[in-house]
Write a protein that holds these residues in place. Sequence first.
Motif, short mmCIF file in Angstrom:
data_model
loop_
_atom_site.label_atom_id
_atom_site.label_comp_id
_atom_site.label_asym_id
_atom_site.label_seq_id
_atom_site.Cartn_x
_atom_site.Cartn_y
_atom_site.Cartn_z
N ARG A 1 0.82 -1.22 0.00
CA ARG A 1 0.00 0.00 0.00
C ARG A 1 0.85 1.27 0.00
N GLU A 2 1.97 1.19 -0.71
CA GLU A 2 2.80 2.36 -0.96
C GLU A 2 2.67 2.71 -2.44
N LEU A 3 3.02 3.94 -2.79
CA LEU A 3 3.01 4.29 -4.20
C LEU A 3 4.06 3.48 -4.94
N LYS A 4 3.70 3.01 -6.11
CA LYS A 4 4.67 2.30 -6.94
C LYS A 4 5.78 3.26 -7.35
N PRO A 5 6.95 2.69 -7.66
CA PRO A 5 8.03 3.54 -8.16
C PRO A 5 7.58 4.31 -9.41
N PHE A 6 7.96 5.53 -9.46
CA PHE A 6 7.67 6.41 -10.59
C PHE A 6 6.22 6.88 -10.67
N VAL A 7 5.38 6.54 -9.68
CA VAL A 7 4.06 7.16 -9.56
C VAL A 7 4.27 8.43 -8.74
N HIS A 8 3.75 9.53 -9.25
CA HIS A 8 3.96 10.81 -8.57
C HIS A 8 2.64 11.51 -8.32
N VAL A 9 2.55 12.11 -7.14
CA VAL A 9 1.40 12.93 -6.77
C VAL A 9 1.94 14.34 -6.51
N TYR A 10 1.30 15.31 -7.14
CA TYR A 10 1.66 16.70 -6.96
C TYR A 10 0.48 17.45 -6.37
N ILE A 11 0.75 18.21 -5.33
CA ILE A 11 -0.25 19.08 -4.73
C ILE A 11 0.21 20.51 -4.96
N ASN A 12 -0.59 21.26 -5.68
CA ASN A 12 -0.25 22.64 -6.02
C ASN A 12 1.14 22.74 -6.66
N GLY A 13 1.44 21.75 -7.52
CA GLY A 13 2.68 21.76 -8.27
C GLY A 13 3.89 21.23 -7.52
N LYS A 14 3.71 20.76 -6.29
CA LYS A 14 4.84 20.25 -5.51
C LYS A 14 4.66 18.76 -5.25
N ASN A 15 5.72 18.01 -5.51
CA ASN A 15 5.68 16.57 -5.31
C ASN A 15 5.55 16.26 -3.82
N ILE A 16 4.66 15.33 -3.47
CA ILE A 16 4.41 15.01 -2.06
C ILE A 16 5.63 14.40 -1.38
N ILE A 17 6.61 13.93 -2.15
CA ILE A 17 7.82 13.39 -1.52
C ILE A 17 8.58 14.48 -0.78
N ALA B 1 6.98 16.72 0.96
CA ALA B 1 6.09 17.09 2.07
C ALA B 1 6.01 15.88 3.01
N ASP B 2 4.81 15.43 3.32
CA ASP B 2 4.62 14.28 4.22
C ASP B 2 4.20 13.03 3.47
N GLY B 3 4.56 12.93 2.20
CA GLY B 3 4.22 11.74 1.43
C GLY B 3 2.71 11.52 1.40
N LEU B 4 2.30 10.29 1.58
CA LEU B 4 0.88 9.95 1.53
C LEU B 4 0.09 10.57 2.68
N ARG B 5 0.78 11.03 3.70
CA ARG B 5 0.11 11.69 4.84
C ARG B 5 -0.03 13.19 4.63
N THR B 6 0.39 13.70 3.49
CA THR B 6 0.27 15.13 3.19
C THR B 6 -1.20 15.53 3.26
N VAL B 7 -1.47 16.60 4.00
CA VAL B 7 -2.84 17.10 4.14
C VAL B 7 -3.19 17.92 2.89
N VAL B 8 -4.41 17.69 2.41
CA VAL B 8 -4.90 18.43 1.24
C VAL B 8 -6.19 19.17 1.58
N GLU B 9 -6.36 20.29 0.91
CA GLU B 9 -7.57 21.10 1.04
C GLU B 9 -8.42 20.93 -0.21
N GLU B 10 -9.69 21.18 -0.09
CA GLU B 10 -10.62 21.05 -1.21
C GLU B 10 -10.18 21.88 -2.42
N THR B 11 -9.55 23.01 -2.17
CA THR B 11 -9.16 23.92 -3.26
C THR B 11 -7.78 23.62 -3.84
#
Length: 90
Positions: A50-66, A68-78
């Motif tokens: 249940r971890e992100l596969k290698p080379f799967v990337h999530v960006y929040i407001n243009g910044k890679n979650i790696i 920040a706090d990875g999968l625990r990064t807090v997100v806002e509706e906007t």
Amino acid sequence: MHVKVFANLRDICGGVTVEVDPAGNTVMDVLERMVEVFPRIETEIFTAERELKPFVHVYINGKNIIHADGLRTVVEETDQFALFPPVAGG
């Protein structure tokens, strides 16, 4: 929350942008809700642990979650949430 998906995830999710209503406020909550709605996405983005596969990337407001706090990064509706699967080619 609006989630932009790219490459083969567009086919799985039926479009470029999908609406997701997560139960919580972290990246993992959003992704878990996406798996509930689009079950085929699970094997594309998650390992068996249940971890992100290698080379799967999530960006929040243009910044890679790696960065920040990875999968625990807090997100806002906007927030701008973008999900990129592994992409091959040359």
